[in-house]
Design a protein around this motif. Structure first.
Motif, PDB file in Angstrom:
ATOM      1  N   GLY A   8       0.792  -1.223   0.000  1.00 33.04           N
ATOM      2  CA  GLY A   8       0.000   0.000   0.000  1.00 33.04           C
ATOM      3  C   GLY A   8       0.821   1.268   0.000  1.00 33.04           C
ATOM      4  N   THR A  10       3.062   4.276  -1.400  1.00 37.37           N
ATOM      5  CA  THR A  10       3.082   4.918  -2.718  1.00 37.37           C
ATOM      6  C   THR A  10       4.406   4.628  -3.399  1.00 37.37           C
ATOM      7  OG1 THR A  10       4.025   6.970  -1.877  1.00 37.37           O
ATOM      8  CG2 THR A  10       1.618   6.766  -1.824  1.00 37.37           C
ATOM      9  N   GLN A  11       4.483   5.005  -4.675  1.00 36.00           N
ATOM     10  CA  GLN A  11       5.707   4.747  -5.424  1.00 36.00           C
ATOM     11  C   GLN A  11       6.890   5.521  -4.869  1.00 36.00           C
ATOM     12  OE1 GLN A  11       4.949   5.470  -9.584  1.00 36.00           O
ATOM     13  NE2 GLN A  11       3.924   3.495  -9.856  1.00 36.00           N
ATOM     14  N   THR A  16      -0.448   6.324   2.508  1.00 40.71           N
ATOM     15  CA  THR A  16      -1.701   6.781   1.920  1.00 40.71           C
ATOM     16  C   THR A  16      -2.867   6.136   2.675  1.00 40.71           C
ATOM     17  OG1 THR A  16      -3.072   6.839  -0.075  1.00 40.71           O
ATOM     18  CG2 THR A  16      -1.630   4.938   0.184  1.00 40.71           C
ATOM     19  N   GLY A  18      -5.528   5.389   1.235  1.00 44.37           N
ATOM     20  CA  GLY A  18      -6.208   4.547   0.250  1.00 44.37           C
ATOM     21  C   GLY A  18      -7.550   5.156  -0.170  1.00 44.37           C
ATOM     22  N   ASP A  19      -8.180   4.509  -1.128  1.00 40.20           N
ATOM     23  CA  ASP A  19      -9.492   4.961  -1.619  1.00 40.20           C
ATOM     24  C   ASP A  19     -10.282   3.719  -2.020  1.00 40.20           C
ATOM     25  OD1 ASP A  19     -11.682   6.099  -2.774  1.00 40.20           O
ATOM     26  OD2 ASP A  19     -10.572   7.328  -4.223  1.00 40.20           O
ATOM     27  N   ALA A  22     -11.967   3.527  -5.344  1.00 41.64           N
ATOM     28  CA  ALA A  22     -11.115   3.384  -6.520  1.00 41.64           C
ATOM     29  C   ALA A  22     -10.261   2.135  -6.447  1.00 41.64           C
ATOM     30  CB  ALA A  22     -10.209   4.615  -6.662  1.00 41.64           C
ATOM     31  N   GLY A  23     -10.492   1.333  -5.415  1.00 46.39           N
ATOM     32  CA  GLY A  23      -9.735   0.095  -5.280  1.00 46.39           C
ATOM     33  C   GLY A  23      -8.293   0.301  -4.831  1.00 46.39           C
ATOM     34  N   ILE A  24      -8.034   1.470  -4.165  1.00 47.48           N
ATOM     35  CA  ILE A  24      -6.653   1.753  -3.686  1.00 47.48           C
ATOM     36  C   ILE A  24      -6.597   1.428  -2.210  1.00 47.48           C
ATOM     37  CG2 ILE A  24      -4.885   3.521  -3.350  1.00 47.48           C
ATOM     38  CD1 ILE A  24      -6.136   5.053  -5.710  1.00 47.48           C
ATOM     39  N   PRO A  25      -5.803   0.427  -1.800  1.00 48.37           N
ATOM     40  CA  PRO A  25      -5.738   0.034  -0.383  1.00 48.37           C
ATOM     41  C   PRO A  25      -4.898   1.033   0.419  1.00 48.37           C
ATOM     42  CG  PRO A  25      -4.184  -1.258  -1.638  1.00 48.37           C
ATOM     43  CD  PRO A  25      -4.932  -0.418  -2.651  1.00 48.37           C
ATOM     44  N   THR A  27      -1.970   2.138   3.217  1.00 49.04           N
ATOM     45  CA  THR A  27      -0.619   1.620   3.482  1.00 49.04           C
ATOM     46  C   THR A  27      -0.619   0.808   4.762  1.00 49.04           C
ATOM     47  OG1 THR A  27       0.329   3.563   2.414  1.00 49.04           O
ATOM     48  CG2 THR A  27       1.803   2.272   3.827  1.00 49.04           C
TER      49      THR A  27
END
Length: 302
Positions: A8, A10-11, A16, A18-19, A22-25, A27
């Motif tokens: 989780g 970020t690059q 983060t 997450g969202d 939007a399917g963003i887990p 961290t």
């Protein structure tokens, strides 16, 4: 220590929230990262000699403050960076500490309390210079800043820094000046006075000091005027004085015809001339030999 790099992250290795839409887990805080942060902070606190206390939340600040106070890092020098520490007012006044810094106010106060008259005398006493005006100023201690080098005998009690130019006991009997003496000028290596050189009317010349141009001289010795020898000759063998008229090739430079003398010899008369040497015909002359110069007064700082 390292930046978060678990699931989780970020690059650019940041957290983060997450969202979900939007399917963003979010961290996940990994044990590696949490342990790294814990040990880094704990290391600072324990490195300062403190014991970890679960009930306190100010130990990191206390540890940093203690390390500064305890000089855990070396003091800054010109060779390495480090801690700096302000000097106390007493240290600033004493001027002997080579490690601490002073504030502008401390510097101003220290300079304000400095005996500038003594400082000036300590810096220059014994130096001989030439001055273009006759007035010698008086400093705040009521004494002149310098003395004219006029051959006077002066008190070492009044001007103790003149001991710097004394030649020493072994040369006191032969030194041309700056020898110790009594008030009357009689040489005495334990005398309370010192004899100044009299440099009035003389121009300075660099001490030969082994070069061989002006060999045999000692410091402060006086040398009278002199010139290189001038030699010359002429021969006259004319029966009628031909060629001895002023301005002809027979006489030149400093030689000239002098008084004309006439006398009779048989039926014919002859004219005779004295031959005179007059260097003023070719060079400036005076009552002494001298170079172009400026009249300046020799003084010595006291």
């Amino acid at each position: 220590m390292h930046r978060i790099d678990g699931p989780g992250a970020t690059q650019d290795n940041r957290f983060t929230d997450g969202d979900p839409t939007a399917g963003i887990p979010p961290t996940i805080v990994t044990d590696d990262w949490a342990n790294a942060v814990q040990e880094e902070l704990s290391g600072v606190i324990e490195g300062a000699g403190l014991t970890l206390d679960k009930a306190r939340h100010d130990q990191l600040k206390a540890a940093i403050t203690k390390m500064i106070t305890d000089r855990a890092a070396p003091l800054a020098t010109t060779e390495q960076a480090g801690l700096v520490e302000r000097a106390t007012d007493a240290e600033a006044q004493a001027g002997t500490d080579g490690e601490r810094y002073v504030t502008p106010k401390q510097l101003k106060d220290a300079v304000g309390n400095t005996d500038l008259t003594a400082f000036i005398r300590d810096m220059r006493a014994g130096d001989i210079v030439m001055r273009g005006h006759a007035t010698i100023r008086t400093l705040d201690d009521g004494l002149p800043e310098a003395l004219e080098l006029n051959g006077d005998v002066v008190s070492l009690t009044t001007f103790p820094r003149l001991m710097r130019v004394w030649w020493g006991a072994s040369l006191n009997a032969t030194a041309p000046a700056f020898y110790r003496c009594n008030a009357a000028g009689t040489r005495d290596a334990a005398g309370t006075h010192i004899k100044l050189p009299d440099l009035r009317g003389y121009v300075p010349r660099g001490w030969d000091h082994g070069r061989g141009i002006d060999a045999g001289r000692i410091l402060l010795s006086l040398q009278e005027d002199a010139i290189r020898n001038i030699t010359g000759s002429f021969t006259r063998s004319s029966a009628n004085n031909a060629g001895l008229v002023d301005g002809t090739a027979s006489l030149s430079g400093a030689f000239t015809t002098g008084t004309q003398r006439g006398y009779a010899l048989g039926a014919s008369g002859q004219i005779s001339y004295d031959i005179a040497l007059d260097v003023s015909r070719v060079v400036p002359t005076a009552a002494e030999n001298r170079m172009r110069n400026a009249a300046l007064m020799f003084i010595i700082y006291v």
